[in-house]
Motif scaffolding. Structure first.
Motif, PDB file in Angstrom:
ATOM      1  N   ALA A 111       0.824  -1.210   0.000  1.00 44.85           N
ATOM      2  CA  ALA A 111       0.000   0.000   0.000  1.00 44.85           C
ATOM      3  C   ALA A 111       0.857   1.259   0.000  1.00 44.85           C
ATOM      4  O   ALA A 111       0.490   2.267  -0.613  1.00 44.85           O
ATOM      5  N   GLN A 133      -8.022   5.198   0.990  1.00 43.54           N
ATOM      6  CA  GLN A 133      -8.604   3.901   1.313  1.00 43.54           C
ATOM      7  C   GLN A 133      -7.587   2.758   1.228  1.00 43.54           C
ATOM      8  O   GLN A 133      -7.923   1.604   1.490  1.00 43.54           O
ATOM      9  N   LEU A 134      -6.351   3.053   0.851  1.00 43.46           N
ATOM     10  CA  LEU A 134      -5.321   2.021   0.785  1.00 43.46           C
ATOM     11  C   LEU A 134      -4.846   1.689   2.198  1.00 43.46           C
ATOM     12  O   LEU A 134      -4.455   2.580   2.951  1.00 43.46           O
ATOM     13  N   THR A 135      -4.885   0.426   2.562  1.00 45.56           N
ATOM     14  CA  THR A 135      -4.474   0.001   3.896  1.00 45.56           C
ATOM     15  C   THR A 135      -3.313  -0.980   3.796  1.00 45.56           C
ATOM     16  O   THR A 135      -3.227  -1.770   2.850  1.00 45.56           O
ATOM     17  N   THR A 137      -0.845  -4.167   4.576  1.00 44.37           N
ATOM     18  CA  THR A 137      -1.124  -5.598   4.759  1.00 44.37           C
ATOM     19  C   THR A 137       0.027  -6.334   5.419  1.00 44.37           C
ATOM     20  O   THR A 137      -0.098  -7.512   5.746  1.00 44.37           O
ATOM     21  N   PHE A 167      -3.101  -8.467  -5.064  1.00 41.67           N
ATOM     22  CA  PHE A 167      -4.406  -7.969  -4.634  1.00 41.67           C
ATOM     23  C   PHE A 167      -5.239  -7.628  -5.854  1.00 41.67           C
ATOM     24  O   PHE A 167      -4.732  -7.558  -6.976  1.00 41.67           O
ATOM     25  N   LEU A 186      -8.884   1.542  -4.876  1.00 41.76           N
ATOM     26  CA  LEU A 186      -9.218   0.567  -3.840  1.00 41.76           C
ATOM     27  C   LEU A 186      -8.469  -0.719  -4.125  1.00 41.76           C
ATOM     28  O   LEU A 186      -8.269  -1.093  -5.275  1.00 41.76           O
ATOM     29  N   LYS A 187      -8.055  -1.405  -3.093  1.00 41.80           N
ATOM     30  CA  LYS A 187      -7.466  -2.727  -3.268  1.00 41.80           C
ATOM     31  C   LYS A 187      -8.030  -3.646  -2.205  1.00 41.80           C
ATOM     32  O   LYS A 187      -8.439  -3.227  -1.134  1.00 41.80           O
ATOM     33  N   GLY A 188      -8.085  -4.934  -2.534  1.00 45.30           N
ATOM     34  CA  GLY A 188      -8.629  -5.896  -1.590  1.00 45.30           C
ATOM     35  C   GLY A 188      -8.760  -7.251  -2.241  1.00 45.30           C
ATOM     36  O   GLY A 188      -8.132  -7.539  -3.263  1.00 45.30           O
ATOM     37  N   SER A 189      -9.610  -8.078  -1.663  1.00 41.76           N
ATOM     38  CA  SER A 189      -9.781  -9.443  -2.158  1.00 41.76           C
ATOM     39  C   SER A 189     -11.163  -9.672  -2.752  1.00 41.76           C
ATOM     40  O   SER A 189     -11.504 -10.781  -3.139  1.00 41.76           O
ATOM     41  N   LYS A 191     -15.619  -9.149  -2.748  1.00 40.36           N
ATOM     42  CA  LYS A 191     -16.686  -9.593  -1.853  1.00 40.36           C
ATOM     43  C   LYS A 191     -17.416 -10.776  -2.483  1.00 40.36           C
ATOM     44  O   LYS A 191     -17.187 -11.128  -3.642  1.00 40.36           O
ATOM     45  N   ASP A 296     -14.912  -9.737  -7.249  1.00 42.08           N
ATOM     46  CA  ASP A 296     -15.931 -10.432  -6.460  1.00 42.08           C
ATOM     47  C   ASP A 296     -16.008 -11.890  -6.902  1.00 42.08           C
ATOM     48  O   ASP A 296     -15.691 -12.229  -8.045  1.00 42.08           O
TER      49      ASP A 296
END
Length: 344
Positions: A111, A133-135, A137, A167, A186-189, A191, A296
């Motif tokens: 991030a 919004q970047l967190t 890891t 990611f 935004l980054k993530g896995s 939903k 998703d």
């Protein structure tokens, strides 16, 4: 039926110029890529002084809320039909035109690397991408490029996202203030789906493509030249019950064996099994496009002759078409979820 509107926006500032009288809209997002949009409008309704490819961005509003945005890169004027077709790509496409002209060197959380790169672009006349919004890891990655390599920011971001332990990356278009649009990364896995997608119940599956070309029992990720005629190499293996099949991919600007191993592992993860790639269209009225964003995942069920599928899939692309009557049709492209399970 939802209400749609297309805004003409100044790409650099996000200021809304006005609403366009469109005759048709098609837009979509792609996993870790820019996505695209195509909009048609009457030729005599466009202002050539303000609607300029490279300067103008389009934003699609769905019931008043931004659902897609990105810069216009090409436009086609049809003088016979009296129409203008605008072709835009998502915000990520802008970063294909930004390079690290001073080079870059850092060993940081994913991030924080992203934040560095976006901030450098924002500070030098960019599109003001919000990184709040970047967190972090805890996944520290090392990157080093000289100023002579002129590494594009888009490539650096995409490669970081797609390597082992990476990611899903996407951009969100939002109201920064009344009359002003913003974009955030935004980054993530991803939903989960609202519920399973079943052929001829909640969607129509048009085709399923099977592809074994990426299968690999061993992957070689070849890096930069050491200067003595040798190159760095990262290796990853799969234990598969198939004839030996090796894959070689070159990353000529990578100067770290650790990074090459991460890349080899990501390629090996995608080569563990043949890929089933369904394409489907959602039944109107059951979902909104935002129910299925790239990254998703959820269950898909198909029982039709040769095709017998009950498995988890990841959305790799989403496209939405709105015709002149305002009818909305959303189609999805998917890939086996196992392809996205890395060594981490």
């Amino acid at each position: 039926m939802p209400d749609f509107e297309v805004l003409q926006v100044e790409a650099k500032t996000g200021d809304v110029v006005g609403s366009l009288p469109v005759t048709g809209i098609q837009y979509g997002e792609a996993l870790n890529a820019a996505g695209s949009a195509t909009v048609g409008m009457p030729l005599d309704a466009a202002d050539p002084d303000t609607l300029v490819p490279g300067r103008t961005a389009l934003v699609v509003l769905r019931n008043g809320e931004p659902d897609w945005g990105g810069p216009v890169w090409t436009a086609t004027a049809d003088l016979v039909q009296g129409t203008l077709t605008l072709n835009a790509s998502g915000w990520h496409s802008y970063y294909a035109g930004r390079v690290m002209h001073d080079g870059y060197k850092g060993a940081k959380d994913q991030a924080l690397l992203l934040t560095d790169w976006y901030r450098a672009c924002n500070d030098e006349g960019g599109i003001d991408t919000d990184t709040s919004q970047l967190t972090t890891t805890g996944r520290v990655r090392t990157r080093a490029w000289t100023k002579y390599e002129l590494k594009t920011v888009a490539d650096a971001i995409s490669e970081l996202a797609e390597e082992d332990g990476g990611f899903f990356l996407r951009y969100e278009t939002y109201w920064r203030a009344p009359g002003r649009i913003g974009n955030r990364v935004l980054k993530g896995s991803g939903k989960g789906f609202p519920f399973a997608l079943t052929h001829r119940v909640s969607c129509d599956v048009s085709d399923v493509r099977y592809d074994a070309s990426a299968l690999a029992t061993r992957v070689y990720a070849v890096g930069a030249d050491n200067g003595n005629g040798t190159r760095l190499v990262g290796i990853a293996d799969n234990q598969l019950d198939i004839p030996v099949k090796q894959v070689v991919t070159t990353f000529s600007d990578v100067k770290s064996t650790t990074v090459l191993v991460d890349k080899a592992r990501a390629i090996a993860a995608a080569g563990r099994a043949p890929v089933a790639i369904p394409s489907l269209t959602l039944y109107p009225g059951l979902f909104t496009p935002s129910d299925f964003t790239p990254g998703d995942s959820g269950a898909v069920q198909i029982d039709s002759g040769y095709v017998r599928v009950l498995d988890d899939f990841v959305v790799t692309e989403r496209k939405t078409d709105i015709d002149v009557n305002g009818t909305e049709m959303t189609s999805l492209s998917l890939a086996n979820k196992e392809l996205f399970v890395s060594g981490d």
